[in-house]
Design an enzyme around this catalytic site. Structure first.
Site, PDB file in Angstrom:
ATOM      1  N   ASP A  89      39.710  34.471  -5.765  1.00  0.00           N
ATOM      2  CA  ASP A  89      41.052  34.902  -5.358  1.00  0.00           C
ATOM      3  C   ASP A  89      41.033  35.390  -3.921  1.00  0.00           C
ATOM      4  O   ASP A  89      40.328  36.340  -3.577  1.00  0.00           O
ATOM      5  CB  ASP A  89      41.530  36.019  -6.285  1.00  0.00           C
ATOM      6  N   HIS A 103      43.578  32.196  -6.132  1.00  0.00           N
ATOM      7  CA  HIS A 103      44.842  32.836  -6.481  1.00  0.00           C
ATOM      8  C   HIS A 103      45.897  31.783  -6.852  1.00  0.00           C
ATOM      9  O   HIS A 103      45.951  30.708  -6.272  1.00  0.00           O
ATOM     10  CB  HIS A 103      45.342  33.649  -5.290  1.00  0.00           C
TER      11      HIS A 103
END
Length: 238
Positions: A175, A206
């Site tokens: 992420d 993400h």
């Protein structure tokens, strides 16, 4: 997709400051538990409305509140242009998280009392909504909550002791907005919590479940969505 009905509803803010809208999607027939779908930084856009419709097709009453209404009602952005990203980040930076949770609590109360709702209410959120889903678990009476790649959860772990109902977190290992240290802190804070279940997707970035998004990963998205569906079936329909 089975036949569903949709409408825009109006919800009164708990602080008396006004009303805000929400997209509501209802199943074909009968009553069902409710799911509050919590927006990303792009507002109540086509992707979120589609998610509501899919939950409705699965027998839930799904609602997505406009949480940016205090800044600009009716935000509906995509992640496809730089201009939209800039506006989305500006709205994110101006967002009052505490007021957002108040508005989610008002949405929970609204949908719990809806004529098509059984009274059980869950919440699922993505990105900013992932943080808000975690805080929905700590600050509201929602029956079950799911967070996808929530940003900033590591800064709110002091609230973990307030979680009394089931919580599931989906964590993207790569992420770009939640680094390895933040992920480690989230695990340290929640792995031992009796109500919390955490799943890691080591190769995912993400927004790995955002269809048509830059980092969409079908295998990881399918796995996460199947886990979420089973989680809600257990805690809302059971």
């Amino acid at each position: 997709m089975s036949q569903i009905t949709t409408e825009t509803v109006t919800i009164a803010a708990k602080d008396g400051s006004g009303d805000f809208s929400a997209y509501l999607s209802k199943p074909e027939s009968g009553n069902g538990p409710a799911i509050v779908v919590i927006q990303e930084i792009f507002g109540v856009n086509a992707g979120l409305r589609t998610m509501c419709d899919r939950w409705a097709a699965a027998g839930y009453v799904a609602i997505c509140p406009d949480l940016f209404w205090r800044q600009e009602p009716g935000v509906d952005l995509t992640d496809q242009t730089e201009e939209e990203w800039q506006k989305a980040f500006a709205l994110y930076n101006g967002f009052d998280v505490d007021k957002g949770i108040e508005d989610i609590a008002a949405t929970i109360d609204f949908i719990r009392g809806h004529g098509r709702s059984t009274g059980k209410v869950g919440a699922v959120g993505y990105c900013l909504g992932g943080l808000l889903a975690y805080l929905t678990a700590t600050r509201t009476d929602a029956d079950a909550n799911v967070s996808y790649y929530g940003v900033g959860i590591q800064d709110k772990l002091d609230e973990a002791a307030k979680i009394t109902r089931p919580l599931m977190l989906h964590i993207a290992g790569k992420d770009e907005f939640v680094d390895a240290a933040a992920q480690a802190a989230i695990h340290d804070g929640l792995d031992g919590h009796a109500q919390s279940t955490l799943y890691d997707y080591p190769e995912a970035d993400h927004a790995f479940s955002r269809i048509n998004g830059q980092h969409y990963r079908e295998d990881d998205a399918t796995r996460a969505n199947e886990r979420t569906a089973a989680f809600f079936a257990d805690h809302l329909k059971g």
